[in-house]
Every structure is written in C-alpha cells, then in structure tokens.
Design a protein around this motif. Sequence first.
Motif, PDB file in Angstrom:
ATOM      1  N   GLY A 148       1.050  14.215   7.281  1.00 14.80           N
ATOM      2  CA  GLY A 148       0.950  14.979   6.163  1.00 14.80           C
ATOM      3  C   GLY A 148      -0.096  14.667   5.087  1.00 14.80           C
ATOM      4  N   THR A 149       0.427  15.238   3.760  1.00 13.03           N
ATOM      5  CA  THR A 149      -0.428  14.820   2.716  1.00 13.03           C
ATOM      6  C   THR A 149       0.173  13.775   1.799  1.00 13.03           C
ATOM      7  N   TYR A 150      -0.585  13.000   1.202  1.00 19.44           N
ATOM      8  CA  TYR A 150      -0.306  12.206   0.203  1.00 19.44           C
ATOM      9  C   TYR A 150       0.308  12.892  -1.025  1.00 19.44           C
ATOM     10  N   CYS A 151       1.775  12.801  -1.024  1.00 23.35           N
ATOM     11  CA  CYS A 151       2.484  13.448  -2.226  1.00 23.35           C
ATOM     12  C   CYS A 151       3.676  12.581  -2.455  1.00 23.35           C
ATOM     13  N   PRO A 152       4.614  12.756  -3.643  1.00 21.23           N
ATOM     14  CA  PRO A 152       5.567  11.861  -3.976  1.00 21.23           C
ATOM     15  C   PRO A 152       6.664  11.863  -2.934  1.00 21.23           C
ATOM     16  N   SER A 153       7.065  13.137  -2.294  1.00 22.90           N
ATOM     17  CA  SER A 153       8.243  13.131  -1.163  1.00 22.90           C
ATOM     18  C   SER A 153       7.742  12.624   0.039  1.00 22.90           C
ATOM     19  N   ASN A 154       6.255  12.343   0.278  1.00 24.58           N
ATOM     20  CA  ASN A 154       5.937  12.086   1.611  1.00 24.58           C
ATOM     21  C   ASN A 154       5.297  10.461   1.718  1.00 24.58           C
ATOM     22  N   CYS A 196       0.677  -1.233  -0.030  1.00 25.93           N
ATOM     23  CA  CYS A 196       0.038   0.065  -0.147  1.00 25.93           C
ATOM     24  C   CYS A 196       0.783   1.191   0.097  1.00 25.93           C
ATOM     25  N   MET A 197       0.265   2.252  -0.390  1.00 24.84           N
ATOM     26  CA  MET A 197       1.091   3.640  -0.211  1.00 24.84           C
ATOM     27  C   MET A 197       0.697   4.351   1.023  1.00 24.84           C
ATOM     28  N   GLU A 232       5.668   6.162   1.139  1.00 20.82           N
ATOM     29  CA  GLU A 232       6.409   4.932   1.083  1.00 20.82           C
ATOM     30  C   GLU A 232       5.353   3.855   0.717  1.00 20.82           C
ATOM     31  N   CYS A 233       6.142   3.017  -0.074  1.00 24.29           N
ATOM     32  CA  CYS A 233       5.059   1.588  -0.445  1.00 24.29           C
ATOM     33  C   CYS A 233       5.769   0.545   0.779  1.00 24.29           C
TER      34      CYS A 233
END
Length: 163
Positions: free
Chosen positions: A63-69, A55-56, A71-72
């Motif tokens: 924080g928000t769901y964004c590429p820098s925050n 899962c992501m 992990e899978c």
Amino acid sequence: MDIEKAKRSYNDQMQRARVRGIGWGFTFKTWVRTWRLKVGPKWQSLRGRGKHDLCMARKGDAGTYCPSNVECITNSQNSKDKVASGRQAFGMRQGSAKLDSKQVADVYQHNGCLRELQAKYKVSYTNVWDVRSRRSRKRETVGLALGSGCQCGIKGIRCVRGF
C-alpha cells in the motif's frame, strides 16, 4: 524539534517512495504528527539508518505511505518483515545483478575455465567466482550440481584456487 532536519528527512523519504513507485499520502504536518503520535516527542533522535534506529514502514510492506498504513519500527525488524513477506530483493530483482538466473545456473554448473565465463557474460571475475563459491545467488543454485570447474592448470594457467 529541528524543523530543517525534519523537512530534509520528510523530503528524502517522499523522494525514495516516489522512486520506488510507492504512493505518498502525507503532508509535512501529517508526517511529523504521525512520528510524534507513534514514537513520542524525541522521535527525531530515534529515527535513522542503523539497525536499532526507527523507520516508518508500511504495514505488511504493501500500500501507500499514509497515517493509517504505517508503523514506526526498527530497521532490523523492517528487514525481517521484508524477508518474511517475500519482498526482499534477490537475484535479478536486486538492482546491481549482472547475471540472470539462467546465466547463474550456467556459471555454477560450468565444467570449463571461469575466465571463459567472465568473457562470455561480460562480468568481472569476482562475479563468476562468487556464484561458484556460493557467496552470492545461493537461492538460485540450490539443487544444482557444481561443475568440475577450471582445468586451466593443465594448460599451465592458474585460474582459480579450488575450482
């Protein structure tokens, strides 16, 4: 890559984040790119809802769901992280709770008929029984003395086995 399946998955995750009040910083392209970078080309077959599926998850569950925050990680690890960070829903924070903490304490310490508690709080008999037997709401009954429970046998009514 199955584009239609990926779009459904993207929309599903975005909707769940919005319902939970969590910011969403992905476009469909950045979401797919993030999965590919972190997991590899077979990411779609590895993600899912099983405990060993990926899962992501947000780093530190904040924080928000964004590429820098994100992990899978496995769903199992995500659950462990929620518990460790104190974000695991329990008690009234758990969406289907019928009793607040004060009512749970009353049910646990009650000395009378559990059917009376069922009627008093307008909950199912199972809700009352589960609190009394510590099948649910255990954290809220730590340190409380268990009441003597049902005396219905005296009245000729069999209410609860063991209480």
